[in-house]
Design a protein around this motif. Structure first.
Motif, short mmCIF file in Angstrom:
data_model
loop_
_atom_site.label_atom_id
_atom_site.label_comp_id
_atom_site.label_asym_id
_atom_site.label_seq_id
_atom_site.Cartn_x
_atom_site.Cartn_y
_atom_site.Cartn_z
N UNK B 9 61.19 -12.14 101.13
CA UNK B 9 62.25 -12.85 101.84
C UNK B 9 61.83 -13.09 103.30
N UNK B 10 61.19 -12.10 103.91
CA UNK B 10 60.70 -12.24 105.28
C UNK B 10 59.73 -13.42 105.37
N UNK B 11 58.79 -13.51 104.41
CA UNK B 11 57.82 -14.61 104.41
C UNK B 11 58.52 -15.95 104.22
N UNK B 12 59.53 -15.99 103.35
CA UNK B 12 60.26 -17.26 103.13
C UNK B 12 60.97 -17.71 104.41
N UNK B 70 69.80 -24.25 95.68
CA UNK B 70 69.87 -22.80 95.97
C UNK B 70 69.68 -21.91 94.74
N UNK B 71 70.48 -22.10 93.71
CA UNK B 71 70.45 -21.17 92.58
C UNK B 71 69.23 -21.42 91.71
N UNK B 79 65.73 -13.62 94.87
CA UNK B 79 66.88 -12.72 94.90
C UNK B 79 67.71 -12.83 96.17
N UNK B 80 67.33 -13.72 97.11
CA UNK B 80 68.11 -13.85 98.34
C UNK B 80 69.12 -14.98 98.19
N UNK B 263 57.70 -15.83 96.02
CA UNK B 263 58.85 -15.47 95.20
C UNK B 263 59.09 -13.96 95.25
N UNK B 264 60.20 -13.53 94.65
CA UNK B 264 60.48 -12.09 94.55
C UNK B 264 59.88 -11.46 93.31
#
Lengths: 278, 278
Positions: B9-12, B70-71, B79-80, B263-264
């Protein structure tokens, strides 16, 4: 008695007793399966081969435990508790070192304690749908075997399986029928789906020099203006075994072409695009 | 702040702010994804293209509803809750009529109310595993882009996508390393898996005349005795779009090569051979 037995199970019992041979047209609406049986040490590689080449090798199911000829996963594939993969196909082929050695009506005496069986989708299913739409395959009308060819589409390697090309089956259609033929067979994703090539250009792209000289099956008659339409074919896994040659130690079994297993899966179940966990 | 945000998520977030460009080496252990975005009417055909060609086009996930950026399903992929496929890649390409028209840092102004996004596995994942095994890809050591080639492996047609060949990436290895390289990358089934060909014979079989003249990326240096090893490449879906040309009406988007989505999904999740329902 027959009236209380589901049609697919009834057909399997006839095959077990060798009262049925060629399964074309048997138990319409039920999916038929090609077979490949390998020693357990090659099962993971063959499973990979199917996942990497799902159009020629669509995986319908497999036996759940090495050496056990009865339990199949997923369970909806075969729902009768007395199933035996060694007897419930009408006829089998035996391979050793990549070479065809024998043909027999059951595998009881040759089945080993670590054999794993794979069930692969068969194009008989979508042929019923084509006929229902007024587009019957020529070989059904003429009572011949479908024409099959070695194509130049490579099988993508998986472990010990590093060779072999995709086998294709061919049915003649008029050019203006091809989009409908594509749309009808597209839904049958677990039995090869839509064509891989069509037209005379398509034949050339597949490396097929003369459609009148198939490598397997019988030549098909073309009416004026018709062109060849090619689908991936379930004989392909046998080519992968032949290409692996003596890298595979131990006996390998397959069905005799045209002598399929009638499964409990229905054509309706194929309409889903969802891959299943096998 | 960074310590409480998961690394992917930080990288995104950095990509969203255009503080990151090339994502090679970012967030090790997390799967990176290629992108293809199409108007909804072509989504089913493209989904089929992925299922029929899972080695060059391994489907990791897709947006759940046309027009909604988004989804994503499956949910474990991203997962964010603030995810936005229009901004969370570092850079995008815009195609019209099969032709590359523009490159930009987000899709906010061009995204339509019926666009559907597909996330495709990327080989950055297995490169980490090769490096960990003491078999680092040459292009990482030399700081170059991986060499990519148009192969003669056809994409199996799906609906409107009836052309294009598989793009392959190439990494040099010694012949005695190839079985280990195959075994390591085999497990990464959702990021192209094991090689599709290797050796100078393999190059010829793929129709590659001169490995020193890649079609994309940069030439790679060979040490004495090394041979080329080829994997399917996630640039392939863009070739399918180019081949479809003006059969596709409306704007199509892709990632800028090398500018991936983090991705997660983790590399560990890839070790499963199970296809997932997407």
């Amino acid at each position: 008695m027959g009236s209380t037995i589901p049609p697919a199970q009834h057909a399997r019992l006839l095959c077990r007793q060798n009262l049925l041979t060629n399964t074309a047209g048997i138990a319409p609406g039920y999916l038929q399966a090609n077979l490949l049986v390998l020693p357990a040490k090659y099962a993971s590689d063959f499973h990979d081969l199917c996942l990497r080449n799902p159009v020629p090798c669509p995986l319908l199911g497999m036996t759940a435990d090495p050496g056990d000829p009865s339990a199949v996963r997923p369970a909806e594939c075969i729902q009768s508790s007395d199933f035996d993969v060694r007897t419930d196909f009408p006829r089998y082929r035996i391979y050793s070192g990549g070479k065809l050695m024998d043909s027999r009506s059951d595998l009881v005496e040759v089945w080993g304690n670590d054999h794993v069986a794979f069930l692969i989708g068969c194009s008989f299913s979508f042929e019923n749908a084509l006929t229902a739409a007024g587009l019957p395959p020529r070989h059904q009308a003429t009572g011949t075997l479908v024409a099959m060819y070695r194509s130049n589409i490579p099988l993508l390697p998986a472990g010990v399986f590093t060779g072999g090309n995709c086998i294709v089956s061919m049915r003649p259609y008029r050019p203006e029928e091809i989009e409908e033929v594509r749309a009808i067979t597209r839904a049958y994703r677990l039995t090869h789906g839509e064509p891989v090539a069509w037209g005379w250009d398509g034949a050339r792209q597949l490396g097929i020099v003369d459609v009148n000289k198939p490598d397997f099956g019988q030549p098909q008659t073309f009416k004026e203006g018709e062109v060849p339409v090619f689908w991936a074919c379930g004989v392909t896994p046998q080519m992968a075994v032949e290409a692996a040659g003596d890298k595979i130690k131990g006996l390998v079994f397959a069905h005799e072409p045209g002598h399929m297993l009638i499964t409990d899966l229905t054509s309706d179940a194929l309409q889903s695009s969802k891959p299943r966990n096998i």
